[in-house]
Structures are given as C-alpha cells and as structure tokens.
Enzyme design. Structure first.
Site, short mmCIF file in Angstrom:
data_model
loop_
_atom_site.label_atom_id
_atom_site.label_comp_id
_atom_site.label_asym_id
_atom_site.label_seq_id
_atom_site.Cartn_x
_atom_site.Cartn_y
_atom_site.Cartn_z
N ASP A 101 1.04 -1.08 -0.03
CA ASP A 101 -0.05 0.04 -0.17
C ASP A 101 0.95 1.17 -0.03
OD1 ASP A 101 -1.98 1.69 0.15
OD2 ASP A 101 -2.74 1.17 2.16
N ASP A 287 -8.57 -6.10 1.68
CA ASP A 287 -7.58 -6.16 2.69
C ASP A 287 -8.02 -5.29 3.84
OD1 ASP A 287 -7.06 -3.34 1.55
OD2 ASP A 287 -5.81 -3.30 3.46
N CYS A 325 -14.49 -25.77 11.70
CA CYS A 325 -13.52 -24.81 11.04
C CYS A 325 -12.09 -25.65 10.82
CB CYS A 325 -13.17 -23.64 11.94
SG CYS A 325 -11.49 -22.66 11.37
N CYS A 327 -8.89 -24.39 10.54
CA CYS A 327 -7.84 -23.91 10.82
C CYS A 327 -6.88 -24.70 11.77
CB CYS A 327 -7.96 -22.42 11.30
SG CYS A 327 -8.36 -22.37 13.26
N CYS A 330 -8.38 -25.25 15.12
CA CYS A 330 -9.86 -25.84 15.30
C CYS A 330 -9.80 -27.23 14.76
CB CYS A 330 -11.08 -24.91 14.72
SG CYS A 330 -11.15 -23.39 15.27
N HIS A 361 -6.81 -18.18 13.65
CA HIS A 361 -8.29 -18.70 13.48
C HIS A 361 -8.81 -17.44 12.36
CE1 HIS A 361 -12.32 -20.05 13.86
NE2 HIS A 361 -12.52 -18.66 13.98
#
Lengths: 418, 472
Positions: A101, A287, A325, A327, A330, A361
């Site tokens: 950016d 983003d 989930c 991730c 999890c 997560h």
C-alpha cells in the site's frame, strides 16, 4: 470499457466464472510470486510481519498474497536496508506475493501535521520538526525494485503489486471542491507514478479511484484512470466511516465502469458481510487489519458472528473456537492441536499466544470465506451462498439483516428477505 | 556402564529414572541418565524443562512448539490455573476439563510427547506478602494472592494427572527466614509430603522438595526421606543446588533424578550444578534473554573456530549471546549463530529480527524464543556427550575460558511487560518500557496513533534513507 493504452503488465487475469445473477466473478490472478484465486482477502503484514505469526504459519492459513505498507517500511527498516537485504520478500522470508500500500492514507490519517500539495505530501518530521515532502515518485521508489548505475543491483521492496500514491480525503468530507481536487490530483499523481515506474514488466502498478461518495466524480475518475491502462485497479478512499449504503453505491458504480479483464481491489474492507456483498457487487480483492487486530482483543470471527473469548461464558467451554473450522487451531484429525475456547479464554490478554491463536483462526476464516464464495460463484449458486451466510450470521432472524446489505444485494438481483 | 534403575521400587512404574554413567558415588559429580515417563518423549539427562506461563511457553503457540522446539518437558505452575475465588467458590476450569490422559495436557493443548511437571508456584515466583501457614502456602494468581492448602493441592494433582508433581514445600520465596521459621519449614514440608504420599494417587510420580536452607536445619526431614519416603518418591527438587553435596552419598535417594529450581543465571551456573550431580533444569534466563532481545549463541564446550561475533571487544572471551537490538545487525543476512539448524536461523536472518524488534513486532520475540530454546537443547546434548566421553571437567574449564561469565546486558526494550506474573518492586516502581506514544515536542496538538508512525530519525536521516526529501 477496455483500456485504451495498456501498460506493460506483470500479471495475468483469467476469468473462471461469472455469477449469472450478481456481478460476482471467480478468477485466477497470476502474479510474479505465483497464482492466487479471486475473490481474495489479503491479510495485512504492515511492518513486514503479520502480527505474531511466523511466515510459515501465515502460509499454513493458505495465504499467498499479503500486504506490506510502504510508509512503514520506508521508515523502518528504510530503503537503504531494503536495498541491501534485497527487498521485502527476502527481509521477511516470504516467497509468495506481496502488495504494498502506498502510505498516502497513513500520512493523512495518522500524521496530523501532514499537508497535501501538488508536489506530494508535506509533513513535519515528527522527530525534529523539519518540513519534509513525500512525492509519488519517492513513494514508488521505495516499493519498486530499481536497477541503478552501480554495479550491484539495488533492490527495494520489490512487491508484486504496488499502489500509486493517492490524495486521500475522508469520504464524509463535505468539501466538494476539495474532493474534486483530490480526485483530479490522484489522476495526475498516477501519471507521475507511471512515468517513474521502473519495472512495469515485473511489478504491477494499481491505480486508485478516488472521488469520495460523489458518484459523478467516481465515474469521471474511473474513466480517466482506466484510460491509463494499469494492470489492476483499486477503489480507494472508502471504509472511512461512510454509511454502508453509500459505500455499496460507490463500489457498484465503479465496477460497472471497469474493464472486465482486470482485477478490482476495494481497499480497507474486511468485515465478513462487507466482503460477501462487495463480491456480489463485482469486486475481487480486499484487505483489512481488522481480523488480526480484533484477534488481539480476544475476538474470534466465526460464521455465527464475532465471539469475544475473554467473556466468562467461555471459561469452561471445551469446544473448539469454531466447530467445523479447518484452521490449525480448530481442525480435527491427525495432528489436531485441540485448542479449546476455555484455553483461549485462559491466555487471552495474559499471554500473547492467545492473540496468535486467534489471529491464525481469524485469517483462516477470512481466506476460507472467500474460498467458499469462489466455489459458489463457480457452481453458480452465489445468491444461495449469500442467503446462507446472512442466515448463519443472524441466527436465521431476517429482521436483523442489515438494511444496507439487503438493499445493495437487491440492486444485483438477490432478495435476502424472500 | 552401570544401569541402576529406580523404578522397581515400591513406587509406580509410570516414571522411571536410570543413571547411565558410572560415577564415583562417594563424591557425586556429573552424570548422565534417562527419565522415561509413559507416553512421553524420553528425557535424556542432563537436560532442561521449558518454563511455561499459563500453560504456554511464552511467545510459542502449540503448533510452533511442536514443530520447532526439541525440549522434552515443561514446567507448569498450579497458580497459573486457579484464580482467586470468592465466597461462592467456583471450580477452576482446568479441573473440570477432563481429557482421557491428563487434563493438564488437554487444557493447554500441549503436544502429547511433552512431559509435564506440576509445581505449586511459577519459577521464578513472586514473593507473597503473607507467610505460609501450617496447612497452606500463598499463591499468586492472576487475581491476587490466595492460600493453597495441601489438601487442595493433592486434589489438584489427582485431577490433573501431571507426569511429575512436586510435593508442596514450605519455600519462603524472597523472604529471609529466622531460626524459628526454618525449624518449622522441615516439619511442614515433611507433613505435606507424607500427606501426599499417603493419598495414594495411582501412578503419580512425586518429586520431594529439598528446602533452600541449611542442611542441618532440615536433617530430620531428610532422614524421613531416606528412611521412609525414598521408595515412594520419584525424584528430588532442589531450590538450592548446593545442597546436593550434603545429601548422603550411596543411599536410597542417590539414584533419584535431581531437578534444579535454583534459577541458574548463566550457562556457567548450569555447568556447576551439573558437576554437583544435577540432572534436570528449569532455565528462566532463556525467557529473560528472549524478552531482552538477546539471541543465545554459546556452545559447549567452546565456540567454533569460525563462529560469528566470537570475541567481545576488549576481552579474550566470547559473548554468550548477541543483542539483536543493535543497529549493526540491520543489514546482516547472517543467522543468529553459525550453522544453527533452528527454524529462525534456517529461514530468517538478523536483519529481519532487528527490524522486528525495532518495529515492536511480536514475531521478533517468537523467533528469538525458538532459537534460544534450540541453543539450550544443543548445549545440553553436548554436555551429555561430554560426560559420556568422560571429559566433562576439562570441557567445563574450556567453556569457562572461552566465554564471558554473564549474559550481555539488554539494550532494547522487552515486549510489553505488564501482567500479574511480573515481579513488582513495590509502589512507585518505574515503568519497564517507556511509553510507546506521546505528544510531538511539548505541544499537545499532535499526538500520534502509535510509535511505529513516529520516525526515530531526523529529517536528514529520513532523506538519506530515501523515505522523503527535505522540503525547501
């Protein structure tokens, strides 16, 4: 509308599918450090580090494109260090894509002493009060790889996508004259960026459409910037406190004017409901620092809403942060960590590991949300995906659906209330 | 090589220690051994247990711990899991967590190969304003001081099923003890240990505390250990390592594993304790070094001939660690230590860590923590090798000659040092880190959001850095 004078480009954009109802698209964007699937959420590693995660852990969240910030890297470690180290990828040990950016937004929003002039952003050095000037060219110089006359190759950030320096004004500013000036100046600065861009064949410059909430200004800016033929196009200046309905109108208006075969990046967007609606309005890239920042406040982002793990109700909750989930925290099965809500509650705000776990997560959640959206677009069931998303988030209570989302999705043919 | 098992005694089979080196049993001395706990990675001694805080090794998530560290066990303090409870006493969550093997592991998501050592208090522990009583000691939980009775501690052990539990001891952290008090310490500790052993928790390995007081003042307690408790305890925990030499040699407890809670302040202290016969360590200075931005770089017995930053300026000795805050690392693509195989040294370089520290990014401390634990694992592995070869004494001399005596002073700031578990020095204590933000100049008009946004450099340095140009 096709671009009139295409610039050299270091990306390919392959449109994979279009939703037959909404403006949503699924695509593959191939950048110098590999392909990424669109729509995509890009986590923000402002200072060359996604807060508290090793680059390996970031990779495990399936992230292949993350953000750095030119303003921050320009200050620390500075261009000289970046040159000597060999660019941002080498600095942070990240072999995937980076988008930088420009830092215009930070200059204006964070440094109260900054002033914008035609030459660039004028500010007082916070250290000793000396007036300084950040120009589009210097800003670009920091984020590009430039071969110098010296024998050694001088590298700076070397990001895969670089953003032009833009004149950012809060969208809610009532000063129409200043808004117009900012839009026009952003176009002029884009020209200066294009002229100064040393590596158009290895790094992709994105323009940033400005114009506040004035749809005519936005249309004019789209027209002028599209004509410059940058490889990608960003819609900027949003996510600054404007009404969500206004935000949706701007995105919807712009995407209708943008060439179909270029990626569209809406800057600073990250709430899950904003993402799925913006995808329906035809945007591809997003983003936001929110998922990683809110993790540090103990918040877990889930399909049923944001849960604050610091609340006493989780002290004895031995379930995963989010059932189902995928991730690292999890997921079940081989090598599962079996992190429980009770454990996150136990360490949240007392050991940084609590924040790291929730960051893993939350980033996974955001990337997976876009992955699921993409699959739905490819199967052409995106409207059904949107309905399920809002039903899950508001426990099936349609009266709680946000008006702005219902309204915006109506404009692209999805009636959430039916 | 004599193998002297201790696990065949009347105590359980779940924790077995073997001394693997024949040593002169009259004088004690360095020894190698193996501590095997069912279902966990074997601990080859001498080695260390990582120090945990609230169930995590600070900075390291369980996945990072599993992939990038090599230690076999962690030290866990009960005081990290129980909060001050009011009248409507609530059960601490960890006690109702269940888990088929050990709730302590299940609750903290600790990788299964890691051995757990449960102690009442953290190491180092914050000294309590109230003295221990006849039936309880003072704990410092995240919500304040509270007493822990021996009965409650025994119940916690029964529920949590740690691989090893240290019996409650009357340890006067940071408090000078008078003659009357020391006399009571042994009595209490003996009483508490006998209660724990009498509770007959199946398969529970118990380490008895050796008090940090003059040996003669706990002679009765030691006699109790020798004559009655020896077959029921699985090890000894020393709060003062010097007492090893006073434990009568060739007795029922000589072949028990010895754990040091003596907080060594440098690798030299560790070596000294090993030479006295210590087997297992907790090493708080790993965490101190990490938080201070110091990468530990020492190796046993001496540096490689071509090690980086070998010799400290003005001396002939090598530094035990490198201060990663130093701007001189800003463009260094070297790893922390030559040929180091840790994750941080394999995938990253000094320039990145220097940047991360200076930008206050948490990843800086994560990478240092990974590296520092790795360095310590290598250090102990080399020590075991040296003892096995019978050259430990010579190697210690070489180490003492090669390295500085103390860890380098930290120059930068640590991570945010706030929280109940940091030692306070009483009222009026100055802040550990200077405020991260403030007003620009003396004016209030321009407070900025956070420190990373305020360049440390003046305008001309910024211009030299290519960040922006000085305006006319």
């Amino acid at each position: 509308m096709a671009s009139t004078t295409p610039m050299p480009s270091a990306l390919t954009f392959e449109l994979v599918a279009r939703c037959s109802t909404t403006k949503a698209r699924a695509a593959v964007l191939t950048l110098p450090h590999g392909p990424v699937n669109l729509p995509i959420f890009m986590p923000v590693a402002t200072q060359a580090s996604l807060k508290g995660l090793t680059p390996q852990q970031l990779e495990e969240t399936t992230c292949r494109l993350c953000l750095n910030n030119t303003y921050h890297l320009g200050l620390k470690p500075g261009q000289e260090v970046l040159d000597k180290v060999g660019g941002a990828h080498k600095l942070q040990g990240w072999n995937h894509n980076i988008l930088t950016d420009s830092g215009g937004f930070q200059m204006v929003s964070l440094l109260k002493l900054a002033n914008i002039t035609e030459e660039g952003v004028r500010f007082l050095s916070p250290h000793d009060g000396t007036p300084m000037l950040l120009t589009p060219e210097v800003n670009l110089l920091i984020s590009t790889e430039t071969a110098t006359h010296s024998i050694s190759l001088q590298n700076s950030i070397g990001s895969d996508i670089i953003m032009q320096l833009d004149d950012v004004l809060v969208t809610t500013s009532p000063d129409a004259v200043r808004m117009k000036e900012a839009m026009e100046r952003s176009v002029r600065w884009l020209d200066r960026c294009i002229a100064a861009h040393a590596n158009p064949t290895t790094q992709n410059l994105y323009c940033i459409i400005q114009g506040g909430l004035d749809l005519d200004l936005r249309r004019e800016c789209c027209k002028q910037m599209v004509a410059r033929g940058t490889p990608g196009i960003a819609i900027g200046g949003l996510s600054g406190g404007e009404a969500k309905a206004d935000y949706c109108r701007v995105v919807n208006t712009c995407t209708s004017l943008l060439p179909e075969m270029k990626p569209r990046y809406v800057m600073g967007i990250g709430y899950p409901e904003d993402l799925v609606v913006s995808v329906a309005l035809g945007a591809d890239q997003f983003d936001c620092v929110w998922p990683s920042r809110t993790a540090r406040f103990g918040n877990a982002v889930t399909r049923y809403g944001v849960l604050n793990m610091r609340h006493a109700r989780y002290a004895n909750d031995f379930g995963p942060v989010e059932e189902g989930c995928g991730c690292v925290c999890c997921r079940k099965g081989e090598g599962a960590l079996n992190i429980t809500r009770a454990f996150v509650h136990h360490v949240a705000a007392k050991e940084t590991v609590g924040a790291h776990l929730l960051t893993i997560h939350n980033i996974w959640y955001q990337l997976n949300l876009m992955r699921e959206a993409r699959e739905a677009i490819i199967e052409d069931v995106y409207p059904a995906f949107l309905k399920k998303f809002f039903a899950d988030l508001y426990a099936g209570d349609k009266t709680k659906f946000p008006d702005w989302a219902v309204e915006a999705l109506n404009t692209v043919g999805v009636n959430l209330m039916e | 090589m004599a193998v002297i098992g201790n696990g065949d005694a009347a105590n359980n089979q779940s924790c077995v220690f073997e001394v693997l080196s024949a040593v002169d049993s009259d004088t004690g001395g360095a020894r190698i051994g193996r501590l095997a706990v069912q279902g966990r990675k074997e601990l080859n001694t001498p080695d260390f247990l990582a120090v945990s805080s609230r169930g995590v090794v600070p900075h390291l998530t369980p996945d990072v711990l599993a992939s990038h560290t090599h230690f076999s066990g962690v030290h866990m303090a009960l005081e990290d899991y129980i909060e001050k409870t009011g009248n409507g006493k609530k059960q601490p969550p960890i006690l109702s967590c269940g888990g088929n093997i050990s709730p302590l592991h299940a609750f903290t998501a600790m990788p299964t190969h890691i051995m757990s050592l449960l102690t009442p208090r953290r190491t180092p522990a914050v000294s309590a304003p109230v003295a221990n009583s006849k039936t309880s000691i003072a704990l410092f939980t995240s919500t304040g001081f509270q007493p822990l009775t021996n009965a409650d501690y025994i119940e916690a052990i029964r529920t949590l099923k740690p691989d090893i539990a240290i019996a409650l001891g009357d340890i006067p952290y940071g408090v000078k003890t008078g003659v009357k008090r020391t006399a009571r310490m042994g009595d209490r500790t003996e009483q508490w240990l006998s209660e724990l052993l009498g509770s007959k928790i199946a398969e529970q390995a118990v380490f008895a505390s050796i008090l940090p007081i003059d040996f003669n003042r706990q002679a009765e307690y030691i006699d109790y250990l020798l004559d009655e408790a020896a077959s029921d305890i699985a090890g000894l925990a020393f709060y003062d390592s010097n007492l090893i030499t006073e434990i009568p040699a060739a007795t029922s407890i000589s072949n028990l594993p010895r754990l040091s809670l003596d907080e060594p302040s440098s690798p030299h202290h560790i070596l000294r304790q090993i030479s006295l016969g210590m087997d297992i360590f907790t090493v708080p200075f790993i965490g101190f070094a990490t938080d201070g931005g110091i990468a530990l770089t020492f190796r046993f017995p001496q540096p490689f001939p071509d090690d980086f930053d070998q010799v400290v300026e003005g001396t002939t000795a090598a530094s035990l660690g490198i201060d990663m805050w130093m701007p001189s690392h800003a463009i260094s693509l070297l790893p922390f230590a030559k040929d180091c195989a840790c994750y941080a040294c394999t995938f990253h370089h000094r320039a990145y860590v220097q940047h991360l520290l200076s930008a206050k990014e948490m990843l800086g401390w994560i990478l240092l923590q990974i590296h520092n634990h790795h360095t310590m694992s290598c250090f102990f592995a080399s020590i075991r090798e040296s003892i096995a070869k019978g050259i430990f004494d010579e190697d210690c001399i070489a180490f003492a000659k090669a390295y500085e005596s103390e860890l380098p002073e930290k120059s930068g700031q640590g991570p945010r040092a706030r929280g109940y578990h940091f030692k306070t020095e009483g009222p009026g204590e100055s802040k550990k880190n200077k405020a991260a933000w403030g007003d620009l100049g003396s004016e209030e008009k321009a407070a900025v959001a956070y420190s990373a946004l305020v360049p440390d450099d003046g305008a001309h340095e910024l211009e030299n850095k290519g960040f922006a140009e000085v305006a006319e």
